[in-house]
Scaffold this active site. Structure first.
Site, PDB file in Angstrom:
ATOM      1  N   LYS A 243      16.280 -21.347 -17.645  1.00 53.26           N
ATOM      2  CA  LYS A 243      16.441 -21.638 -16.223  1.00 53.26           C
ATOM      3  C   LYS A 243      15.971 -23.204 -16.034  1.00 53.26           C
ATOM      4  O   LYS A 243      15.120 -23.696 -16.721  1.00 53.26           O
ATOM      5  CB  LYS A 243      15.457 -21.032 -15.383  1.00 53.26           C
ATOM      6  CG  LYS A 243      16.029 -19.391 -15.157  1.00 53.26           C
ATOM      7  CD  LYS A 243      14.756 -18.809 -14.295  1.00 53.26           C
ATOM      8  CE  LYS A 243      15.316 -17.248 -14.381  1.00 53.26           C
ATOM      9  NZ  LYS A 243      14.118 -16.378 -13.728  1.00 53.26           N
TER      10      LYS A 243
ATOM     11  N   ARG B 174      13.406  -5.345  -9.493  1.00 52.05           N
ATOM     12  CA  ARG B 174      14.031  -5.245  -8.351  1.00 52.05           C
ATOM     13  C   ARG B 174      15.182  -4.310  -8.258  1.00 52.05           C
ATOM     14  O   ARG B 174      15.426  -3.624  -7.415  1.00 52.05           O
ATOM     15  CB  ARG B 174      14.381  -6.606  -7.575  1.00 52.05           C
ATOM     16  CG  ARG B 174      13.201  -7.415  -7.098  1.00 52.05           C
ATOM     17  CD  ARG B 174      13.723  -8.667  -7.037  1.00 52.05           C
ATOM     18  NE  ARG B 174      14.272  -9.197  -8.477  1.00 52.05           N
ATOM     19  CZ  ARG B 174      14.697 -10.441  -8.682  1.00 52.05           C
ATOM     20  NH1 ARG B 174      14.509 -11.290  -7.843  1.00 52.05           N
ATOM     21  NH2 ARG B 174      15.306 -10.683  -9.666  1.00 52.05           N
TER      22      ARG B 174
ATOM     23  N   SER C  96      13.727 -15.593  -6.483  1.00 53.45           N
ATOM     24  CA  SER C  96      13.315 -17.388  -6.462  1.00 53.45           C
ATOM     25  C   SER C  96      14.653 -18.222  -6.711  1.00 53.45           C
ATOM     26  O   SER C  96      14.790 -19.261  -5.749  1.00 53.45           O
ATOM     27  CB  SER C  96      12.549 -17.684  -7.612  1.00 53.45           C
ATOM     28  OG  SER C  96      11.170 -17.167  -7.546  1.00 53.45           O
TER      29      SER C  96
HETATM   30  O1  PNS Z   1      10.484 -15.184 -14.140  1.00 52.70           O
HETATM   31  P1  PNS Z   1      11.262 -15.064 -15.415  1.00 52.70           P
HETATM   32  O2  PNS Z   1      11.944 -16.555 -15.431  1.00 52.70           O
HETATM   33  O3  PNS Z   1      12.059 -13.853 -15.445  1.00 52.70           O
HETATM   34  O4  PNS Z   1      10.213 -15.190 -16.362  1.00 52.70           O
HETATM   35  C1  PNS Z   1      10.383 -15.307 -17.888  1.00 52.70           C
HETATM   36  C2  PNS Z   1       9.372 -15.646 -18.640  1.00 52.70           C
HETATM   37  C3  PNS Z   1       8.800 -16.937 -18.183  1.00 52.70           C
HETATM   38  C4  PNS Z   1       8.297 -14.559 -18.341  1.00 52.70           C
HETATM   39  C5  PNS Z   1       9.674 -15.623 -19.981  1.00 52.70           C
HETATM   40  O5  PNS Z   1      10.578 -16.497 -20.397  1.00 52.70           O
HETATM   41  C6  PNS Z   1       8.511 -16.129 -21.153  1.00 52.70           C
HETATM   42  O6  PNS Z   1       7.772 -15.191 -21.487  1.00 52.70           O
HETATM   43  N1  PNS Z   1       8.459 -17.323 -21.661  1.00 52.70           N
HETATM   44  C7  PNS Z   1       7.439 -17.806 -22.300  1.00 52.70           C
HETATM   45  C8  PNS Z   1       7.882 -17.950 -23.836  1.00 52.70           C
HETATM   46  C9  PNS Z   1       8.027 -16.737 -24.347  1.00 52.70           C
HETATM   47  O7  PNS Z   1       7.179 -16.032 -25.013  1.00 52.70           O
HETATM   48  N2  PNS Z   1       9.413 -16.310 -24.504  1.00 52.70           N
HETATM   49  C10 PNS Z   1       9.662 -14.958 -25.572  1.00 52.70           C
HETATM   50  C11 PNS Z   1       9.957 -13.895 -24.410  1.00 52.70           C
HETATM   51  S1  PNS Z   1      10.192 -12.532 -25.314  1.00 52.70           S
END
Ligand code: PNS
Length: 163
Positions: free
Chosen positions: A42, A92, A130
């Site tokens: 994103k 959701r 969002s």
């Molecule tokens: O609100 P979102 O965009 O669905 O959140 C996603 C998020 C930020 C929780 C995910 O991308 C994340 O955990 N990022 C941190 C890096 C990481 O651990 N990535 C592997 C996830 S399995």
């Protein structure tokens, strides 16, 4: 037993749907850390610091919540470091589930003691995401029903900066 949980997300911006999930998490866990992270898939409108500021303003009257930023590294490692064995995620719609399922199992692979807890917000937030809030707001639409007033103000500032 009440425990510590992390509630991670991009929170770009933090919406009333996120707040609903957070309130539900606070009914289960003694301590919840809202972890603002980047999702490499994103493009964020707000910086991590801006998102931290807005989220802190939204939760200022709540107890048991703190807001942190994950600048780099894995969420699973962060959870381990802070001693959280639960990851809260809001779901959701059914279409959210595939991605959440994958992320949950990956996080469990990286940190076997961690469990992802899925919480459903109030049905009135089913369509509040969002990404759509940002799009509507940046095109001049009214999103005041979906975000806290302080978030709305930051959205308006961002819109002015970008125009
Ligand atoms: O609100 P979102 O965009 O669905 O959140 C996603 C998020 C930020 C929780 C995910 O991308 C994340 O955990 N990022 C941190 C890096 C990481 O651990 N990535 C592997 C996830 S399995």
């Amino acid at each position: 037993m009440k425990q510590k949980a992390i509630y991670p997300g991009t929170f770009d911006p933090f919406t009333n749907g996120h707040l609903d999930v957070l309130e539900r998490a606070l009914n289960i866990f003694e301590e919840v850390i809202v972890v603002i992270a980047e999702n490499c898939q994103k493009h964020a409108l707000f910086t991590l610091e801006e998102r931290k500021t807005m989220t802190n303003e939204v939760i200022c009257d709540y107890t048991g919540v703190t807001v942190e930023v994950l600048r780099k590294g894995l969420l699973a490692d962060y959870a381990r470091q802070v001693g959280a064995r639960s990851i809260v995620r809001g779901v959701r719609q059914v279409k959210d589930f595939e991605y959440e399922f994958q992320m949950s199992l990956l996080n469990r692979q990286l940190y076997p003691e961690v469990t992802t807890v899925f919480l459903m917000p109030n049905v009135k937030y089913t369509y509040v995401a969002s990404s759509i809030i940002k799009e509507v707001a940046m095109l001049g639409g009214d999103v005041s029903k979906f975000v806290h007033p302080c978030v709305l103000e930051m959205i308006h500032q961002k819109r002015e900066e970008q125009n």
